[in-house]
Motif scaffolding. Sequence first.
Motif, short mmCIF file in Angstrom:
data_model
loop_
_atom_site.label_atom_id
_atom_site.label_comp_id
_atom_site.label_asym_id
_atom_site.label_seq_id
_atom_site.Cartn_x
_atom_site.Cartn_y
_atom_site.Cartn_z
N PRO A 238 46.50 33.21 35.68
CA PRO A 238 45.31 32.20 34.31
C PRO A 238 44.28 33.02 34.67
N PHE A 239 43.93 33.41 35.77
CA PHE A 239 42.24 33.10 36.66
C PHE A 239 42.10 34.68 36.94
N PRO A 240 42.33 35.55 35.60
CA PRO A 240 41.70 37.39 35.62
C PRO A 240 40.29 37.32 36.62
N GLU A 241 40.67 38.73 37.52
CA GLU A 241 38.81 39.01 38.60
C GLU A 241 38.58 39.77 37.94
N ASP A 242 36.72 39.51 38.03
CA ASP A 242 35.41 41.13 37.47
C ASP A 242 35.39 41.34 39.22
N ALA A 243 35.66 42.67 39.58
CA ALA A 243 35.57 43.23 40.62
C ALA A 243 34.28 43.91 40.39
N ILE A 244 33.62 44.13 41.67
CA ILE A 244 32.34 44.83 41.69
C ILE A 244 32.34 45.59 43.55
N LEU A 245 31.66 46.85 42.67
CA LEU A 245 31.75 47.86 43.83
C LEU A 245 30.01 48.03 44.00
#
Length: 570
Positions: free
Chosen positions: A48-55
């Motif tokens: 239920p909880f997709p994640e945003d990733a940042i680099l």
Amino acid sequence: MGLLRLLILAMLASKPGVTRGAEAVGNASEGLLEFSVGKFRYFELNRPFPEDAILRHISSNVSFLIFQIHSQYQNTTISFSKTLLPNTSGTGTDKGLVFILRPEQSMCTLYLQTLDAEPVQNMAIPLSYSERDPIPGGCNLEFDLDIDPNIYLEYNFFETTIKFAPANLGYARGTNPLPCDIGMERDSRWRLLYDVYQYFLPENDLTEEGLLKHLQRMAEVPQVEANAIKVVTLTANDKTTVSFSSLRGQGVIYNVVVRDPFLNTSAAYVPAHTYACSFVAVEGNCSSLGRVSTKVFFTLFALLGLFICFFGHRFWKTELFFIGFIFMGLFFYILITRLTLIKYDVRLILTAVAGSVGGIFLVAAWWRFGILLLCMLCVGLVLGFLVSSVMFFAFLGNLKIFHDDGVFWVTFSCIAVLIPVVFMGCLRILNILTCGLIGSYSVVLAFDSYLYTSLSHITLNVLKRALNMDFHRAFTNVPFQTNDFIILAVWGMLAVSGITLQIRRERGRPFFPPHPYKLWKRERERRVTNILDPSYHIPPLRERLYGRIAQIKELFQKEQPAGERTPLLL
């Protein structure tokens, strides 16, 4: 909107609380994961909880990035955008994306999610490359992504096949990529070379922690070259497909390093792993590979083989049954597997029946005709089969010339036939060697049905080649680890002990027993002519059978009451 989103993510990432939460927990409540170039990161994804990733903080001398994510057997999706499109996302256990950086770009974002009902433990790492490094998958024409650094893996019982897209030469930020199929000069991608590597996990290790730890050794070029086995080097003209022998229950990691020999640079694709089995299957999953029928068959076979190892030459007819069982059972199993679709358990039962018939036939042939050379030819061919299998397993199997079926089978047969020819002058030694080596190897096969060992592939590789028409192209590397050294020592100890014991015990005895039929015939004639022999007075077989039947009938008759039953004589 894209620029606005980047600014918002940068503001969130600049807050100390958010950054520390992402680093420590791995799935921050705000749905933001922060990564660093060249550093591995463990985290958990939930459906239920997709994640945003940042680099962030990408160096200006970096031309492109490869972001890769791994899990053991549950699929994870990695995407450039929240809208999942085939050419901007990938789903699997080992997936990666290539970020071609724009001028002055120092931050990247991507999106991670899973559709699996259970939480998925993942490991990810972003790797950076310069403009001089080749771009893995940069000339992709087969798969969905525009630039595809992934290795696509398929497996069945016989072989595991990996495929990957050709690479392209690197280029600086803000410039156009070089064309892939225009010209074959030195300044094009046709100068690139592809080194295919194979890495074995510890035997019988099916843990998630173990896999993710060992995947770290296969992500970057220096670690791949230091830890893995280089199997083959492909040129740009070769087909980007490589096959390997499937090792059910054994974890294997594959990777490809593309090299630019002109600039002396390299880059690694996204590694892919397999156990050649399923973790979620009801039957035959990775945790319970050994079937009950296989364990019963090879346990009984090993008990007979252990007896043959120490007493085979003394009990000559038992050894002939063992050799005939191997001969007929092997050919019959190959025949019904190639011609029918019968289930494995039924095939194994039929093989046992056919092998028993073959063993009885060989014993009967010896009893009636007594042709020693024919029996010893069968014995020598079985030993030659094992010796030839060992030669290809240890030394010759991966040579390119033997990928041709004709060359392989001619060479294999010549080595197998050479063994009985060499020992034709000392048949007793040949027979004792066969008893010791073949009998003790049956114990190795029994071990494999309970605990994985690479030594079973000595004969299994030959069987696979006889059963599958495409197995000739597969590389047959196997791991050789602690279990294998122990079982090899047991095999050697049993073989040496059995051979030594039989040679010492048979010293001074006749080489082989006499012809059984002639002995029986001579004994029968002696009984007929010698009236002083007690056996002369033994009734014929038919009368003895009738007497036995009469005795059995008396058991079922009612007892007569005691007393006189005949009339008195007056």
